[in-house]
Design a protein around this motif. Sequence first.
Motif, mmCIF file in Angstrom:
data_model
loop_
_atom_site.group_PDB
_atom_site.id
_atom_site.type_symbol
_atom_site.label_atom_id
_atom_site.label_comp_id
_atom_site.label_asym_id
_atom_site.label_seq_id
_atom_site.Cartn_x
_atom_site.Cartn_y
_atom_site.Cartn_z
ATOM 1 N N ALA A 130 0.837 -1.209 0.000
ATOM 2 C CA ALA A 130 0.000 0.000 0.000
ATOM 3 C C ALA A 130 0.865 1.249 0.000
ATOM 4 C CB ALA A 130 -0.921 -0.011 1.220
ATOM 5 N N GLN A 131 1.937 1.219 0.781
ATOM 6 C CA GLN A 131 2.818 2.376 0.886
ATOM 7 C C GLN A 131 3.521 2.660 -0.431
ATOM 8 O OE1 GLN A 131 6.419 2.017 3.207
ATOM 9 N NE2 GLN A 131 5.931 3.882 4.336
ATOM 10 N N LEU A 132 3.935 1.594 -1.148
ATOM 11 C CA LEU A 132 4.596 1.775 -2.439
ATOM 12 C C LEU A 132 3.649 2.388 -3.459
ATOM 13 C CD1 LEU A 132 6.630 -1.561 -2.697
ATOM 14 C CD2 LEU A 132 7.568 0.751 -2.470
ATOM 15 N N LEU A 133 2.371 2.009 -3.385
ATOM 16 C CA LEU A 133 1.392 2.531 -4.332
ATOM 17 C C LEU A 133 0.976 3.953 -3.978
ATOM 18 C CD1 LEU A 133 -0.840 -0.646 -4.703
ATOM 19 C CD2 LEU A 133 0.648 0.340 -6.455
ATOM 20 N N LYS A 134 0.762 4.199 -2.688
ATOM 21 C CA LYS A 134 0.331 5.531 -2.245
ATOM 22 C C LYS A 134 0.635 5.660 -0.758
ATOM 23 C CE LYS A 134 -3.592 8.719 -2.266
ATOM 24 N NZ LYS A 134 -5.030 8.877 -2.570
ATOM 25 N N ALA A 135 1.712 6.344 -0.466
ATOM 26 C CA ALA A 135 2.135 6.482 0.933
ATOM 27 C C ALA A 135 1.231 7.488 1.640
ATOM 28 C CB ALA A 135 3.589 6.936 1.004
ATOM 29 N N ASP A 136 0.348 6.986 2.493
ATOM 30 C CA ASP A 136 -0.472 7.876 3.306
ATOM 31 C C ASP A 136 -0.407 7.418 4.757
ATOM 32 O OD1 ASP A 136 -2.137 5.683 3.482
ATOM 33 O OD2 ASP A 136 -3.718 6.515 2.229
ATOM 34 N N LEU A 137 -1.083 8.133 5.620
ATOM 35 C CA LEU A 137 -0.978 7.858 7.050
ATOM 36 C C LEU A 137 -1.440 6.445 7.399
ATOM 37 C CD1 LEU A 137 -0.214 9.313 9.744
ATOM 38 C CD2 LEU A 137 -2.668 9.603 10.066
ATOM 39 N N ARG A 138 -2.470 5.954 6.700
ATOM 40 C CA ARG A 138 -3.002 4.630 7.028
ATOM 41 C C ARG A 138 -1.957 3.535 6.818
ATOM 42 N NH1 ARG A 138 -8.567 4.575 3.713
ATOM 43 N NH2 ARG A 138 -7.016 4.868 2.078
ATOM 44 N N SER A 139 -1.199 3.636 5.731
ATOM 45 C CA SER A 139 -0.185 2.611 5.482
ATOM 46 C C SER A 139 0.946 2.706 6.494
ATOM 47 C CB SER A 139 0.352 2.718 4.050
ATOM 48 O OG SER A 139 0.925 3.984 3.803
ATOM 49 N N TYR A 140 1.315 3.937 6.879
ATOM 50 C CA TYR A 140 2.350 4.114 7.906
ATOM 51 C C TYR A 140 1.870 3.584 9.259
ATOM 52 C CZ TYR A 140 5.224 7.098 4.866
ATOM 53 O OH TYR A 140 6.028 7.578 3.862
ATOM 54 N N GLN A 141 0.638 3.923 9.623
ATOM 55 C CA GLN A 141 0.089 3.441 10.892
ATOM 56 C C GLN A 141 0.041 1.915 10.930
ATOM 57 O OE1 GLN A 141 -3.635 5.613 10.750
ATOM 58 N NE2 GLN A 141 -2.988 6.998 12.387
ATOM 59 N N GLY A 142 -0.383 1.322 9.822
ATOM 60 C CA GLY A 142 -0.444 -0.125 9.752
ATOM 61 C C GLY A 142 0.924 -0.767 9.876
ATOM 62 N N LEU A 143 1.906 -0.182 9.192
ATOM 63 C CA LEU A 143 3.264 -0.715 9.270
ATOM 64 C C LEU A 143 3.793 -0.684 10.695
ATOM 65 C CD1 LEU A 143 5.354 0.532 6.195
ATOM 66 C CD2 LEU A 143 5.002 -1.819 6.941
ATOM 67 N N VAL A 144 3.581 0.439 11.368
ATOM 68 C CA VAL A 144 4.061 0.570 12.748
ATOM 69 C C VAL A 144 3.406 -0.476 13.636
ATOM 70 C CG1 VAL A 144 4.061 2.062 14.783
ATOM 71 C CG2 VAL A 144 4.704 3.002 12.546
ATOM 72 N N ARG A 145 2.096 -0.622 13.543
ATOM 73 C CA ARG A 145 1.387 -1.601 14.367
ATOM 74 C C ARG A 145 1.873 -3.019 14.070
ATOM 75 N NH1 ARG A 145 -4.291 -1.108 12.604
ATOM 76 N NH2 ARG A 145 -4.674 -2.805 14.061
ATOM 77 N N ALA A 146 2.093 -3.316 12.775
ATOM 78 C CA ALA A 146 2.520 -4.663 12.396
ATOM 79 C C ALA A 146 3.928 -4.966 12.902
ATOM 80 C CB ALA A 146 2.452 -4.822 10.878
ATOM 81 N N TYR A 147 4.834 -3.996 12.750
ATOM 82 C CA TYR A 147 6.204 -4.216 13.225
ATOM 83 C C TYR A 147 6.242 -4.375 14.749
ATOM 84 C CZ TYR A 147 8.518 -3.330 8.733
ATOM 85 O OH TYR A 147 8.979 -3.418 7.446
ATOM 86 N N LEU A 148 5.430 -3.596 15.451
ATOM 87 C CA LEU A 148 5.387 -3.716 16.903
ATOM 88 C C LEU A 148 4.816 -5.070 17.338
ATOM 89 C CD1 LEU A 148 4.228 -0.147 18.007
ATOM 90 C CD2 LEU A 148 6.517 -1.149 18.248
#
Length: 565
Positions: free
Chosen positions: A380-398
Amino acid sequence: MGSFIEVLREQMTFLLEQGLYDSAEMLGTFLMSLVSANGELSPISRAESMILYGDALYGRKEFRRALNVYRQALQLCRATSKQPMSSARTPVQSRPSSAASAVHDSKINENEVKFKIGLCHLAVNDTRAALSEMEGIPSKARSLRMNLTLAKLYRITGYDRVATASYRECLRQCPYVLEAIVALAELGVPSKDIHALFPQGQSKISRSTTDCLDPVRWLQRFADGHSSIATHDYKGGLEHFNNLAQRFPNNTHLLLENAKAEMAIMKNDEAAHSFEKSRQIDQFNISSMDEYAMLLRNRGDHMELNRLVHELINIDSTRPEVWVAAAVYWEMRDDKIRALTYADKSLRVDDRHTSAYVVKGNISLTLNRPEAAVMAFRKAQLLKADLRSYQGLVRAYLAIPKHKEALCAAREAMKAMPQSAKALTLVGDVYAAHQDGRDKARRFYESALRLEPTYLGSVFALADLYGMEGRTEEAILLLQRYLKTWADDALHTKLAQIFAASDKLGDSLFHYQTALSINPANDAAKKGLERLEKQMKGVDPDALEEDEENEGEDPDADAEEGEFL
């Protein structure tokens, strides 16, 4: 036989121009029989017939068959390209305005045939082959459609620099190719550079005018709005789109862009109004309806979401937005396996649909599949980097846990959105996950609140941090301070949760009931109240919830469209 071939070719051309591809394909089989049986027919004449037959196959969406026929025609063209052409004209006259024929004064436009071959490759998802074919067309010979298709291919394959050049060329050919303006904004081209591509000489009105109906000025506004959105300046984007909306009332594109921007800055009531108005204007529109579905889920509006998904399926079940909305619906119904099935179905329809990856990532997290969530959010981030993809990445990595990667993703969000309280809060969330980082987390949350005092995400995060540190009274005071000026159901819900965690069950009950009186569709308050009632009866709510969750899962359940009713 030659004159009969010419009659069939003329009739095929007529059928193609009428869009009667089935009839054209059937007639084409007879034409091809005659062509193959006539040994005296010139290679160029054979190729012309083949191209007509290929056009019929393409119209029927038989892309691999069309590709084979076009290639044979092109080989015939190339085999005779160095031979002198006959001066005699064939009965099939040049029709430059017709998409059905690649014939031009008894000569075949090889570039047009290459383009058709490229379109066939694109239709069967062979983007590399499509790009290779279309790059063989000299730049000076490319039509507007060729340049736009090439720009999209470059973008799909990750060649952003040449994609930008191709989109620029599209606007030089026609400044009203609005999708090129949107693409350039998303590719990071500054709005002033996009303005330079517009024909400034068209405007006879003073440069200082703000009249959006000026042939150039409204295009500039349009570019400014999308550039603002692309740089996460949602308030600026809203200002530009609202200005345009004064001159273009009831415009569905502007309403949908407004709705998405309002969602991004947590103006959910305004976003809902914009979505609803767009549906009143055009009830059959599907674009951005998956975003509307996400908003309805966040608002806990089960009935409206159910109705929306049912209507979208009836309108066009081949669109990816429909199946994202379906995934959101089943996620709301707590059927995560079925929701994931629909998210994957959306990606089979269009593997570049950003919201499908966001939804898939969120569902994967709830299913305790953080690695799968990381993959989805990264895409999602590669296609369109927005807050939702960043938030999801952070939650997933944690959740994995990979704190270093989580911090990198959060800091990347902060760099992309330096004036965003949400991005600052995201960095705070990573630090809060470590006991040693809680002081830093507090500073980031407080900075976010100074930047945007009304952002409840930072308020809740700071309250949770106080709770982790055992400072329950400070958390309660913080939330009560906001309640004095803001009667929000989410605030009451958070306060109820903190009271419940500190065994102040009576206070918790009051705030859950207050939250539901403000918003009866508040799912968090409903579930919290159910848990609280079990606590008050002396029952362990977690044990029961786990059992109920296991009983409710049906991994073999098939998703039936009728179940949305």
